[in-house]
Design an enzyme around this catalytic site. Structure first.
Site, mmCIF file in Angstrom:
data_model
loop_
_atom_site.group_PDB
_atom_site.id
_atom_site.type_symbol
_atom_site.label_atom_id
_atom_site.label_comp_id
_atom_site.label_asym_id
_atom_site.label_seq_id
_atom_site.Cartn_x
_atom_site.Cartn_y
_atom_site.Cartn_z
ATOM 1 N N ASP A 166 1.413 -1.175 0.091
ATOM 2 C CA ASP A 166 0.077 0.176 -0.080
ATOM 3 C C ASP A 166 1.010 1.058 0.052
ATOM 4 O OD1 ASP A 166 -2.259 1.863 -0.222
ATOM 5 O OD2 ASP A 166 -3.181 0.627 1.672
HETATM 6 C C1 BGC Z 1 -4.404 3.484 -0.397
HETATM 7 C C2 BGC Z 1 -5.250 2.446 -1.485
HETATM 8 C C3 BGC Z 1 -5.084 3.374 -2.273
HETATM 9 C C4 BGC Z 1 -3.873 3.758 -2.795
HETATM 10 C C5 BGC Z 1 -3.053 5.147 -4.091
HETATM 11 C C6 BGC Z 1 -3.248 4.353 0.047
HETATM 12 O O1 BGC Z 1 -3.951 5.501 0.760
HETATM 13 O O2 BGC Z 1 -4.607 2.679 0.865
HETATM 14 O O3 BGC Z 1 -6.775 1.719 -1.296
HETATM 15 O O4 BGC Z 1 -5.180 2.160 -3.370
HETATM 16 O O5 BGC Z 1 -3.584 4.927 -1.409
HETATM 17 O O6 BGC Z 1 -4.263 5.787 -3.942
#
Ligand code: BGC
Length: 788
Positions: free
Chosen positions: A207
């Site tokens: 993530d």
């Molecule tokens: C989130 C993810 C997301 C990523 C990219 C993170 O803050 O937890 O689910 O895909 O950001 O935007």
């Protein structure tokens, strides 16, 4: 490839992977996910994941997946960061709305449909957040302590199905820790389970900023650090390779996985003509509509108040903060800006036509109203507050002093940290608040994501917010006597680029707008549309269980003068409705309906479409009834969250503990009736069981029913849920018509995870099979005897 080239590939380049033009390796562009292609401009905003789950329709999930893939390709993106499949453990999780509910089997079916759809249209899906990201509270530090059996039976199956059945191309590791190790460093989860046991051969990415130790992550199975190599840096990896703490073979495995993904999905240059394709599509809109129409759940309809009959109506009122403008989704990285969104008020006007007068009111004071209407006085008695602004984070030095009328800088939006200013500022506001009347008041504070504050009344701290990743407005209720003076001091640390503070105090009995009573009195029926918004329900922080200030008061004000009240709720799950649920005749859970949510609701309320959504969660009467009630937050003074309810999550707990929910899992009303009959349970080979039964539309309208099959083991040697969902089918039936539904249950449907053999176990036992249309309404019963 040189080592340098390989190391370049294992860290992201923002929302892309790195291109290596010398080798003809293109960059591959990504987009969030999960309910709209959100990263590169406006796009179709589909209903939230939990609404998709409420359709109980994997075929529709597949169509959404296909449509999302087309939207992604139109933006030049070939990796979609979705679906999210974390299990719903408690209503407060800020991201429940993105996920598929409390049941691992339902979540698996929806996830597989979605992934098959996305990937069949040439885009890689990314199942997230692996694993146990069941809360947004302190998500970088929370350690989910989960026993082996619970992991396998509850928190892993949707990921397992995504890998084994959906052949998902990518998996995203979550922020949290599981059993002591950050997921990006969790070898037992990433290597032993995901890659070795399930055979996942795609890319395991982190993530965003969820990689805390580069070498540990590289060795624990992480292939791609997103959004950039901050921990798995070329320098750190080169040192580790030199020292032998990372092997070339481990690096090559990552590179091979990333290149395979690029070859399979990324052959198209993001800058190609395709990037300006059909980002707006009527076809996508239709799918968004269908999900909203099939996923909205009618929970209560006393006296057949719904559908509204436009021939017998003269005037209705649509009231409430969510009736206009619409709340299409929760906040955070999933929030998709639609080209055009429908709202309940305008959609109802359109459907009812000119013969019916439709009035509208937001119903209660908004945050902005409260912040801008609160009357403060300075110590010298003049109106307003004293403002002292310091150009540092510590309230030191000589402040710039001025007078302001209100603390009203807050704007609605979702409140994740965002950019932080290099020059934090601090504000101290001081004033006196004088209560005009005796009674209950709401005190409300708004803030930006990373800002912190302390609010004092007469020198005592009454509200405090430490710096964190995000925040919703905080509030509490208090009593003031008539004329009571309170010295208010509000210390605020601004770390974001803009000042976003708000402070207001409002008498509870003045929060409902004066026109509400009048509108409710003169209407034939009143629709009250309320719930949360991206400011309150979002990634990066949890949301309250209670409805927001003014919403209970609004329902009760309307219900006090008009008995024909219909409440429509936007939320990612359960909320506290105890103050009015027993005296409101009609209630719908609309989740977040995406851009077509308003149209779908108007059609459902007026009977153009019969409701058919079914709860993918159990709705509790009070929070104390939940299995996770005592263990949702970390143990005091630790970051450990003990999943102490074990396998008894959601309805598994309610059945086990004998607690009656407000509305059971699988429940949802229709405007027609269905009857189940003629169950046959037969063995099909050694370990499969065939379940076949009739579903009849016994009412007078066409409609859809979701037939559900639950399995339970009699006299099990280990504690097992009374029943578990193991098969279901959505069927469409015209009035008077029947359909035979045949479903197959494999060995796994009867098995549990055995912690001695570390494998699934089927007992030599009798199993009961129950069939019906909610976890509590199962009119058909059968049994089957199985041998391992
Ligand atoms: C989130 C993810 C997301 C990523 C990219 C993170 O803050 O937890 O689910 O895909 O950001 O935007």
């Amino acid at each position: 490839m040189t080592e340098e080239e390989k190391l370049k590939l294992i860290g992201g380049n923002g929302m892309e992977t790195f291109a290596i033009p010398e080798l003809g390796i293109p960059a591959i562009r990504m987009t969030d996910g999960p309910s709209g292609v959100r990263s590169w401009g406006p796009s179709t905003a589909y209903p939230a994941g939990i609404a998709l789950a409420a359709t109980w329709d994997p075929a529709l999930a597949k169509r959404e997946g296909q449509s999302l893939a087309d939207d992604a390709k139109a933006r030049g993106a070939r990796i979609l960061l979705g679906p999210g499949v974390n299990i719903y453990r408690a209503p407060m999780n800020g991201r429940n709305f993105e996920y598929f509910g409390e049941d691992p089997y339902l979540a698996s079916r929806v996830a597989v449909g979605y992934i098959e759809g996305v990937q069949s249209h040439g885009v890689a899906a990314t199942v997230k957040h692996f694993d146990a990201n069941t809360s947004e509270f302190d998500r970088h530090n929370t350690n989910a302590v989960i026993d082996e059996r619970t992991l396998h039976e509850i928190y892993l199956p949707a990921f397992e199905a995504a890998v084994k059945e959906g052949h998902v191309a990518a998996v995203m590791d979550s922020y949290n820790l599981v059993n002591g190790a950050h997921m990006t460093e969790n070898a037992p989860m990433n290597l032993d389970i995901l890659k070795h046991s399930w055979g996942f051969n795609g890319v395991l990415m982190s993530d965003w900023n969820a990689t805390y130790d580069g070498v540990a992550a590289a060795n624990a199975g992480l292939d791609l650090e997103m959004p950039r190599a901050k921990s798995m840096t070329p320098a750190a990896m080169t040192t580790a390779l030199g020292k032998g703490t990372l092997s070339e073979a481990v690096l090559d495995d990552k590179v091979r996985r990333i290149l395979t993904l690029v070859l399979r999905y990324g052959a198209t240059d993001p800058g190609s003509a395709e990037a300006n394709g059909h980002a707006y599509s009527e076809g996508a809109k239709k799918i968004a509509y269908r999900i909203a129409a099939e996923g909205t759940v009618l929970l209560k309809n006393d006296g057949g108040l719904l559908p509204l009959d436009s021939n017998r109506l003269h005037r209705i009122a649509v009231i409430g903060p969510n009736s206009w403008p619409p709340e299409t989704g929760g906040g955070g990285s999933s929030y998709t800006t639609a080209f055009r969104s429908s709202d309940l008020y305008t959609s109802l006007c359109d459907v009812l036509g000119p013969k019916v007068e439709v009035d509208w009111s937001p119903g209660s004071k908004s945050e902005t109203d409260i912040f801008s209407q609160t009357a403060f006085d300075e110590a010298d008695g003049r109106a307003g507050l004293k403002q002292e602004m310091y150009n540092n984070a510590s309230f030191t030095g000589l402040p710039q002093t001025s007078r302001i009328p209100h603390v009203n800088f807050w704007t609605p939006s979702f409140r994740i940290g965002g950019g932080t200013s290099l020059n934090p500022k601090t504000y101290r506001w001081t004033a006196t608040f004088t209560a005009k009347t005796a009674g209950e008041y709401y005190v409300l504070v708004g803030a930006h994501g990373r800002d912190s504050y302390v609010l004092r009344f007469d020198g005592k701290i009454v509200l405090e917010h430490a710096q964190s990743e995000g925040t919703a407005p905080q509030y509490f209720r208090t009593h003031f006597s008539k004329g009571q003076h309170t010295v208010v001091e509000f210390d605020y640390v601004q770390r974001g680029q803009h000042l976003d503070a708000g402070l207001g105090i409002v008498a509870v009995d003045s929060i409902v707008l004066p026109e509400v009573k009048r509108l409710a009195e003169m209407s034939d029926a009143v629709i009250v549309s309320l719930g949360f918004s991206p400011s309150y329900e979002s990634e990066a922080f949890d949301r309250p269980w209670e409805l927001l200030p003014g919403q209970n008061e609004l329902v009760n004000a309307v219900a006090g003068v008009n008995r024909k009240i219909i409440v429509v709720l936007n939320a990612g799950g359960g909320v506290d409705v105890a103050q009015w649920i027993d005296h409101v005749p009609a209630f719908l859970h609309a989740w977040y309906g995406g851009e077509e949510g308003g149209h779908a609701l108007a059609d459902l309320l007026t009977g153009r479409v019969s409701p058919s959504g079914k709860l993918p969660i159990t709705l509790e009467r009070q929070l104390e009834d939940d299995g996770s009630y005592k263990s949702y937050y970390p143990k005091p003074a630790t970051t450990d969250v003990h999943f102490s309810e074990g396998i008894f999550v959601g309805y598994r707990h309610f059945d086990h503990a004998g607690v009656k929910p407000l509305y059971p899992f699988g429940f949802g009303l229709s405007y027609t009736d269905f009857a189940f009959s003629d169950l046959h349970v037969t063995k099909d080979g050694a370990q499969a069981v065939k379940v076949s039964f009739l579903v009849r539309n016994s009412g007078s309208r066409s409609g859809d029913e979701v037939a559900q099959v639950y399995v339970g083991e009699q006299d099990a040697p280990v504690p097992r849920p009374v029943r578990e969902l193991k098969a279901f089918r959505r069927v469409h039936l015209e009035p008077g018509k029947s359909s035979r539904v045949s479903l197959e249950l494999g060995r796994r449907a009867f098995s549990y995870w055995d912690t001695t053999t570390h494998d699934w176990k089927l007992d030599n036992a009798t199993f009961q099979i129950e069939v019906g249309d909610s976890e509590e309404a199962l009119p058909l019963h059968g049994t089957v005897q199985l041998r391992p």
